[in-house]
Design an enzyme around this catalytic site. Sequence first.
Site, PDB file in Angstrom:
ATOM      1  N   TYR A  68       0.844  -1.213   0.000  1.00  0.00           N
ATOM      2  CA  TYR A  68       0.000   0.000   0.000  1.00  0.00           C
ATOM      3  C   TYR A  68       0.873   1.254   0.000  1.00  0.00           C
ATOM      4  CZ  TYR A  68      -4.321  -2.462   0.019  1.00  0.00           C
ATOM      5  OH  TYR A  68      -5.371  -3.241  -0.389  1.00  0.00           O
ATOM      6  N   ARG A  71       1.760   1.874  -3.509  1.00  0.00           N
ATOM      7  CA  ARG A  71       0.644   2.483  -4.265  1.00  0.00           C
ATOM      8  C   ARG A  71       0.411   3.924  -3.814  1.00  0.00           C
ATOM      9  NH1 ARG A  71      -4.080  -1.523  -3.682  1.00  0.00           N
ATOM     10  NH2 ARG A  71      -5.122  -0.054  -5.063  1.00  0.00           N
ATOM     11  N   HIS A 119     -14.939   1.637  -1.661  1.00  0.00           N
ATOM     12  CA  HIS A 119     -13.861   0.756  -1.201  1.00  0.00           C
ATOM     13  C   HIS A 119     -12.839   1.478  -0.328  1.00  0.00           C
ATOM     14  CE1 HIS A 119     -14.752  -2.088  -4.818  1.00  0.00           C
ATOM     15  NE2 HIS A 119     -15.601  -2.257  -3.806  1.00  0.00           N
TER      16      HIS A 119
HETATM   17  C1  BV8 Z   1     -17.734  -8.801   0.072  1.00  0.00           C
HETATM   18  C2  BV8 Z   1      -9.823  -2.124  -2.427  1.00  0.00           C
HETATM   19  C3  BV8 Z   1     -18.621 -10.279   1.595  1.00  0.00           C
HETATM   20  C4  BV8 Z   1      -8.474  -2.313  -1.915  1.00  0.00           C
HETATM   21  C5  BV8 Z   1     -10.828  -3.892  -3.737  1.00  0.00           C
HETATM   22  C6  BV8 Z   1     -14.663 -15.280  -3.154  1.00  0.00           C
HETATM   23  C7  BV8 Z   1     -14.072 -14.981  -1.922  1.00  0.00           C
HETATM   24  C8  BV8 Z   1     -14.320 -13.772  -1.255  1.00  0.00           C
HETATM   25  C9  BV8 Z   1     -15.166 -12.856  -1.822  1.00  0.00           C
HETATM   26  C10 BV8 Z   1     -15.720 -13.153  -3.053  1.00  0.00           C
HETATM   27  C11 BV8 Z   1     -15.500 -14.356  -3.718  1.00  0.00           C
HETATM   28  N1  BV8 Z   1     -16.197 -14.339  -4.906  1.00  0.00           N
HETATM   29  C12 BV8 Z   1     -16.851 -13.162  -4.995  1.00  0.00           C
HETATM   30  C13 BV8 Z   1     -16.583 -12.460  -3.881  1.00  0.00           C
HETATM   31  C14 BV8 Z   1     -17.027 -11.176  -3.596  1.00  0.00           C
HETATM   32  C15 BV8 Z   1     -15.826 -10.268  -3.859  1.00  0.00           C
HETATM   33  C16 BV8 Z   1     -15.714 -10.116  -5.364  1.00  0.00           C
HETATM   34  O1  BV8 Z   1     -16.515  -9.434  -5.954  1.00  0.00           O
HETATM   35  N2  BV8 Z   1     -14.696 -10.771  -5.973  1.00  0.00           N
HETATM   36  C17 BV8 Z   1     -14.574 -10.686  -7.420  1.00  0.00           C
HETATM   37  C18 BV8 Z   1     -13.093 -10.463  -7.801  1.00  0.00           C
HETATM   38  C19 BV8 Z   1     -15.136 -11.954  -8.034  1.00  0.00           C
HETATM   39  N3  BV8 Z   1     -16.161  -9.021  -3.230  1.00  0.00           N
HETATM   40  C20 BV8 Z   1     -15.770  -8.814  -1.963  1.00  0.00           C
HETATM   41  O2  BV8 Z   1     -15.053  -9.539  -1.327  1.00  0.00           O
HETATM   42  C21 BV8 Z   1     -16.328  -7.533  -1.379  1.00  0.00           C
HETATM   43  N4  BV8 Z   1     -16.837  -7.836  -0.082  1.00  0.00           N
HETATM   44  O3  BV8 Z   1     -18.244  -9.410  -0.818  1.00  0.00           O
HETATM   45  O4  BV8 Z   1     -17.962  -9.049   1.374  1.00  0.00           O
HETATM   46  C22 BV8 Z   1     -19.364 -10.131   2.830  1.00  0.00           C
HETATM   47  C23 BV8 Z   1     -20.753 -10.111   2.765  1.00  0.00           C
HETATM   48  C24 BV8 Z   1     -21.452 -10.036   3.930  1.00  0.00           C
HETATM   49  C25 BV8 Z   1     -20.776  -9.944   5.156  1.00  0.00           C
HETATM   50  C26 BV8 Z   1     -19.371  -9.923   5.195  1.00  0.00           C
HETATM   51  C27 BV8 Z   1     -18.654  -9.999   4.019  1.00  0.00           C
HETATM   52  C28 BV8 Z   1     -15.221  -6.488  -1.237  1.00  0.00           C
HETATM   53  C29 BV8 Z   1     -14.712  -6.111  -2.611  1.00  0.00           C
HETATM   54  C30 BV8 Z   1     -13.747  -4.956  -2.503  1.00  0.00           C
HETATM   55  C31 BV8 Z   1     -12.369  -5.472  -2.704  1.00  0.00           C
HETATM   56  N5  BV8 Z   1     -11.461  -4.337  -2.691  1.00  0.00           N
HETATM   57  N6  BV8 Z   1      -9.943  -2.919  -3.632  1.00  0.00           N
HETATM   58  C32 BV8 Z   1      -7.450  -1.909  -2.913  1.00  0.00           C
HETATM   59  O5  BV8 Z   1      -7.760  -1.168  -3.868  1.00  0.00           O
HETATM   60  O6  BV8 Z   1      -6.346  -2.344  -2.722  1.00  0.00           O
HETATM   61  S1  BV8 Z   1     -11.104  -4.562  -5.268  1.00  0.00           S
HETATM   62  C33 BV8 Z   1     -10.441  -3.676  -6.542  1.00  0.00           C
HETATM   63  O7  BV8 Z   1     -11.287  -4.002  -7.671  1.00  0.00           O
HETATM   64  C34 BV8 Z   1     -10.471  -2.149  -6.482  1.00  0.00           C
HETATM   65  O8  BV8 Z   1     -11.262  -1.629  -5.444  1.00  0.00           O
HETATM   66  C35 BV8 Z   1     -11.112  -1.783  -7.786  1.00  0.00           C
HETATM   67  O9  BV8 Z   1     -11.691  -0.559  -7.746  1.00  0.00           O
HETATM   68  C36 BV8 Z   1     -12.090  -2.865  -7.900  1.00  0.00           C
HETATM   69  C37 BV8 Z   1     -12.763  -3.013  -9.215  1.00  0.00           C
HETATM   70  O10 BV8 Z   1     -11.768  -3.026 -10.220  1.00  0.00           O
HETATM   71  P1  BV8 Z   1     -11.921  -1.906 -11.375  1.00  0.00           P
HETATM   72  O11 BV8 Z   1     -11.990  -0.575 -10.705  1.00  0.00           O
HETATM   73  O12 BV8 Z   1     -13.030  -2.287 -12.258  1.00  0.00           O
HETATM   74  O13 BV8 Z   1     -10.532  -1.995 -12.081  1.00  0.00           O
HETATM   75  P2  BV8 Z   1     -10.113  -3.079 -13.194  1.00  0.00           P
HETATM   76  O14 BV8 Z   1      -8.633  -3.007 -13.349  1.00  0.00           O
HETATM   77  O15 BV8 Z   1     -10.759  -4.384 -12.878  1.00  0.00           O
HETATM   78  O16 BV8 Z   1     -10.779  -2.531 -14.531  1.00  0.00           O
HETATM   79  C38 BV8 Z   1     -10.304  -1.332 -15.107  1.00  0.00           C
HETATM   80  C39 BV8 Z   1     -11.180  -1.076 -16.296  1.00  0.00           C
HETATM   81  O17 BV8 Z   1     -10.806   0.183 -16.858  1.00  0.00           O
HETATM   82  C40 BV8 Z   1     -11.020  -2.115 -17.405  1.00  0.00           C
HETATM   83  O18 BV8 Z   1     -12.305  -2.477 -17.864  1.00  0.00           O
HETATM   84  C41 BV8 Z   1     -10.240  -1.347 -18.503  1.00  0.00           C
HETATM   85  O19 BV8 Z   1     -10.647  -1.767 -19.781  1.00  0.00           O
HETATM   86  C42 BV8 Z   1     -10.684   0.061 -18.240  1.00  0.00           C
HETATM   87  N7  BV8 Z   1      -9.742   1.100 -18.663  1.00  0.00           N
HETATM   88  C43 BV8 Z   1      -8.377   1.067 -18.585  1.00  0.00           C
HETATM   89  N8  BV8 Z   1      -7.885   2.252 -19.025  1.00  0.00           N
HETATM   90  C44 BV8 Z   1      -8.947   3.040 -19.345  1.00  0.00           C
HETATM   91  C45 BV8 Z   1     -10.129   2.311 -19.117  1.00  0.00           C
HETATM   92  N9  BV8 Z   1     -11.353   2.815 -19.347  1.00  0.00           N
HETATM   93  C46 BV8 Z   1     -11.417   4.084 -19.820  1.00  0.00           C
HETATM   94  N10 BV8 Z   1     -10.324   4.852 -20.047  1.00  0.00           N
HETATM   95  C47 BV8 Z   1      -9.087   4.362 -19.837  1.00  0.00           C
HETATM   96  N11 BV8 Z   1      -8.012   5.149 -20.083  1.00  0.00           N
END
Ligand code: BV8
Length: 249
Positions: A68, A71, A119
């Site tokens: 962190y 970052r 987040h």
């Molecule tokens: C929850 C913060 C439950 C920290 C982040 C299995 C095990 C555990 C959990 C899960 C599981 N399966 C599913 C889950 C749920 C899980 C989840 O969703 N997992 C996913 C991966 C499948 N979610 C959780 O765990 C959440 N909590 O579910 O709690 C619970 C419920 C009840 C009671 C108790 C608990 C918590 C999720 C939050 C995780 N934290 N980050 C940190 O940043 O270090 S995640 C991380 O991903 C970031 O926050 C980020 O913001 C987030 C989403 O990513 P994006 O922002 O979309 O970024 P990405 O790179 O993916 O995409 C970028 C996009 O931009 C691309 O599309 C690209 O094409 C585009 N792009 C690039 N350049 C440009 C552009 N577009 C336009 N212009 C450009 N120039």
Amino acid sequence: MKLDFEKKFIERLSTAKKVVFFTGAGISAESGIPTFRGSDGIWNKMKPEELASFDAFMRNPDLVWEWYQHRRNIINNTKPNAGHIAIAELEKYYDVTVVTQNIDNLHRRAGSTKIFELHGNIERNYCIDCKTFYNSPELEISSGVPKCKKCGGLIRPDVVWFGEMLPHDQYSGGEQAAEKSDICFVVGTSAVVYPAAYIPMTAKQAGSFVVEINIEPTDLTRYADYSIFGKAGEILPEIVDIVKQIKGE
Ligand code: BV8
Ligand code: ZN
């Protein structure tokens, strides 16, 4: 680059009052902050569970803290780009709410005034035992995880890790804004992280016009009413120009 937007989009821009911008890492890419899942994505090098989870932090607090810090250093040397600035400028024409997954504080630094941070925010930290908050600058940036001055507990970044709940007030605020919106822009997100990725669906189900801005199609593309492919930092200023024309400026 002059974009010719579709008529249905121009019509919505003319009648809209409330606009939501649901944003992800892609909107900060042009500020030099790597995304998570794109080609330069940081997750490509490591698995999210390895670093962005409480278990990972307890297993190796120094490693997670250093990650962190790394970052934070990148973020401290960046500034908002034309995309963030365009969103802030649109507050002159609409009731704008930003609902961001990003932890980089760039929307606030660009001048947006109504922001829900789903987040957390990397500039805030807290002690895992007594929950005392510490802002990043006040932490002696010693190598390794800092300890709480009050109780000696480990200090962690105030961000939402995998498996952790989102801050209720932020999520429900973002959800309500999405429900009331006339247009919900979805900018720079792969829309794979839940429950955040429900926000644009909530908007859609409530009748909002969902506009995706991304450099490539995503899981959300099939739900969007309109997708504009390209860089957020180039597209959003063009939308400001069109709005100025519509508003007769
Ligand atoms: C929850 C913060 C439950 C920290 C982040 C299995 C095990 C555990 C959990 C899960 C599981 N399966 C599913 C889950 C749920 C899980 C989840 O969703 N997992 C996913 C991966 C499948 N979610 C959780 O765990 C959440 N909590 O579910 O709690 C619970 C419920 C009840 C009671 C108790 C608990 C918590 C999720 C939050 C995780 N934290 N980050 C940190 O940043 O270090 S995640 C991380 O991903 C970031 O926050 C980020 O913001 C987030 C989403 O990513 P994006 O922002 O979309 O970024 P990405 O790179 O993916 O995409 C970028 C996009 O931009 C691309 O599309 C690209 O094409 C585009 N792009 C690039 N350049 C440009 C552009 N577009 C336009 N212009 C450009 N120039
Ligand atoms: Zn403490």
